[in-house]
Scaffold this motif. Structure first.
Motif, short mmCIF file in Angstrom:
data_model
loop_
_atom_site.label_atom_id
_atom_site.label_comp_id
_atom_site.label_asym_id
_atom_site.label_seq_id
_atom_site.Cartn_x
_atom_site.Cartn_y
_atom_site.Cartn_z
N ARG A 246 -39.20 -28.01 40.84
CA ARG A 246 -40.44 -28.79 40.90
C ARG A 246 -41.64 -27.84 40.78
N ALA A 248 -44.29 -27.77 38.97
CA ALA A 248 -45.66 -28.27 38.88
C ALA A 248 -46.26 -28.55 40.25
N ASP A 249 -45.44 -28.96 41.23
CA ASP A 249 -46.04 -29.13 42.56
C ASP A 249 -45.68 -27.98 43.50
N PRO A 263 -48.69 -24.21 42.85
CA PRO A 263 -48.15 -24.93 41.69
C PRO A 263 -48.11 -24.03 40.46
N GLN A 264 -47.05 -24.19 39.67
CA GLN A 264 -46.86 -23.36 38.47
C GLN A 264 -46.74 -24.25 37.24
N PRO A 265 -47.82 -24.92 36.84
CA PRO A 265 -47.73 -25.86 35.74
C PRO A 265 -47.30 -25.22 34.41
N GLU A 266 -47.52 -23.92 34.28
CA GLU A 266 -47.19 -23.24 33.02
C GLU A 266 -45.69 -22.94 32.90
N SER A 268 -41.47 -23.63 33.71
CA SER A 268 -40.62 -24.82 33.79
C SER A 268 -39.62 -24.71 34.93
N ASP A 269 -39.12 -25.87 35.34
CA ASP A 269 -38.12 -25.90 36.40
C ASP A 269 -36.91 -25.09 35.99
#
Ligand code: ATP
Length: 370
Positions: A246, A248-249, A263-266, A268-269
């Protein structure tokens, strides 16, 4: 345009690529430090700038003028080396006067200038001493005055403090910084000592294997290292391979535990990452054998990451005490606590480790680096 520009500089010695496509800009009046482990090319860069080495490729511009192939004696640079390199048969004043004599200035002017410079480096009363009558730190002050005498546009300092003992090193680095600021000098400083680099610089260029890893202000380099190498080379830290979940959160899996991270929006899981936590951002709380984490999770600290573990090593460092703590999942943490908090914690003690999500730096971590 920057005052000094290195553009795509490369230099090899046989098969050794000492400097690889290095681009760097230094502003006028800036104190820039090249920091990196032995052999990463720091000295070679300084020698290219000074003109003692010729680049295989790339350009060097000073004040808008190309100086890439200009001979060393026609570059307006001053250099100070680790090994003082004073003339042994000349007094401090004669050493400082050396470059001025070559310029055929009048003896009165030379004498006045030497007095000023020796006063600037705190050696007004040592003008007539020979190098062997001076301590290492004093000799390095003379070397500094000698380099400054010819009013260089750029001062190049190659590990100038590494031959001195710890206390002198700190005093002299403060002096160098004071003089640089007083004169508004542009300085390139080489060191492998990260504490020295953090203390003295406007900006640090961290080097590895001839390449620039990261360029930034000391705080930025320490707080936001951008590569695994920089995180490991500058400052103590806990570094743990983990996997994002997860992303992004802001969650990441460390063995059995799901940690909260920014959060690591850049990313991917499932991405492999290195979790970096500075030792002063973790707290320790003594646990009795029977205590579980549950007790603390119900408290106001629920935003924090909590792990249980055991103290393995305690090292008194003066202002802080450093602990090595083995978390129950097997991971090793480095934790610094100020005096009072550290007092009751000893090896063998069970502890609760706590650190907020913001304390976690998340760096992409190639499998090759694992
Ligand atoms: P140190 O902190 O140990 O001085 P450094 O970061 O300053 O290291 P350099 O001295 O620039 O590194 O050396 C970079 C690489 O180039 C090293 O592998 C070194 O062995 C090599 N090298 C430097 N000068 C020469 C030379 N004149 N001949 C051959 N190889 C060289």
């Amino acid at each position: 345009m920057a005052f000094l520009e290195l553009q795509e500089l490369s230099k090899s010695f046989g098969r050794t690529r000492a400097v690889e496509r290095l681009s760097l800009e230094v502003e006028q009046g800036e104190f820039l430090t090249l920091l990196g482990p032995s052999g990463c090319g720091k000295t070679t860069i300084l020698r290219l700038v000074a003109g003692f080495e010729q680049a295989d490729a790339g350009r060097i511009l000073l004040d808008g003028e190309e100086i890439t192939t200009r001979p060393a004696n026609r570059r307006p640079m001053g250099m100070v080396f680790q090994s003082y390199a004073l003339f042994p048969h000349m007094t401090a004043e004669q050493n400082v006067a050396f470059g001025l004599r070559l310029r055929r200035l009048s003896p009165t002017l030379i004498h006045r200038r030497c007095e000023e410079l020796l006063a600037l480096v705190g050696l007004a009363d040592r003008a007539h001493n020979y190098p062997h009558q001076l301590s290492g730190g004093q000799q390095q002050r003379v070397a500094l005055a000698r380099a400054l005498a010819v009013e260089p546009k750029v001062l190049l300092l190659d590990e100038p403090l590494s031959a001195l003992d710890a206390a002198v090193r700190v005093t002299l680095r403060e002096e160098i910084r004071r003089i640089q600021q007083q004169l508004g000098m542009t300085v390139i400083y080489v060191t492998h000592d990260q504490e020295e680099a953090l203390a003295i610089s406007d900006r640090i260029a961290v080097m590895a294997r001839g390449r620039l890893e990261q360029l930034g202000a000391p705080e930025e380099i320490y707080r936001r290292p951008r590569t695994v190498f920089v995180a490991g080379f500058v400052g103590a830290s806990t570094r743990l391979p983990a996997r994002l979940e997860r992303a992004a959160d802001g969650h990441c899996r460390l063995g059995e535990i799901l940690l909260r991270v920014p959060p690591q929006p850049e990313l991917s899981d499932g991405a492999a990452v290195l979790l970096v936590v500075r030792p002063e951002l973790v707290t320790l709380q003594q646990l009795e054998e029977a205590d579980g984490v549950a007790v603390d999770r119900s408290q106001s600290q629920e935003q924090e990451n909590l792990l249980t573990g055991i103290v393995e090593l305690r090292t008194f460092l003066g202002a802080v005490t450093r602990f090595r703590v083995r978390a129950d999942g097997g991971q090793l943490f480095t934790v610094d606590l100020p005096g009072l908090q550290a007092r009751t914690l000893v090896p063998g003690q069970r502890v609760l480790l706590a650190f907020p999500p913001e304390a976690c730096l998340v760096l992409p971590y190639g499998e090759s680096e694992a």
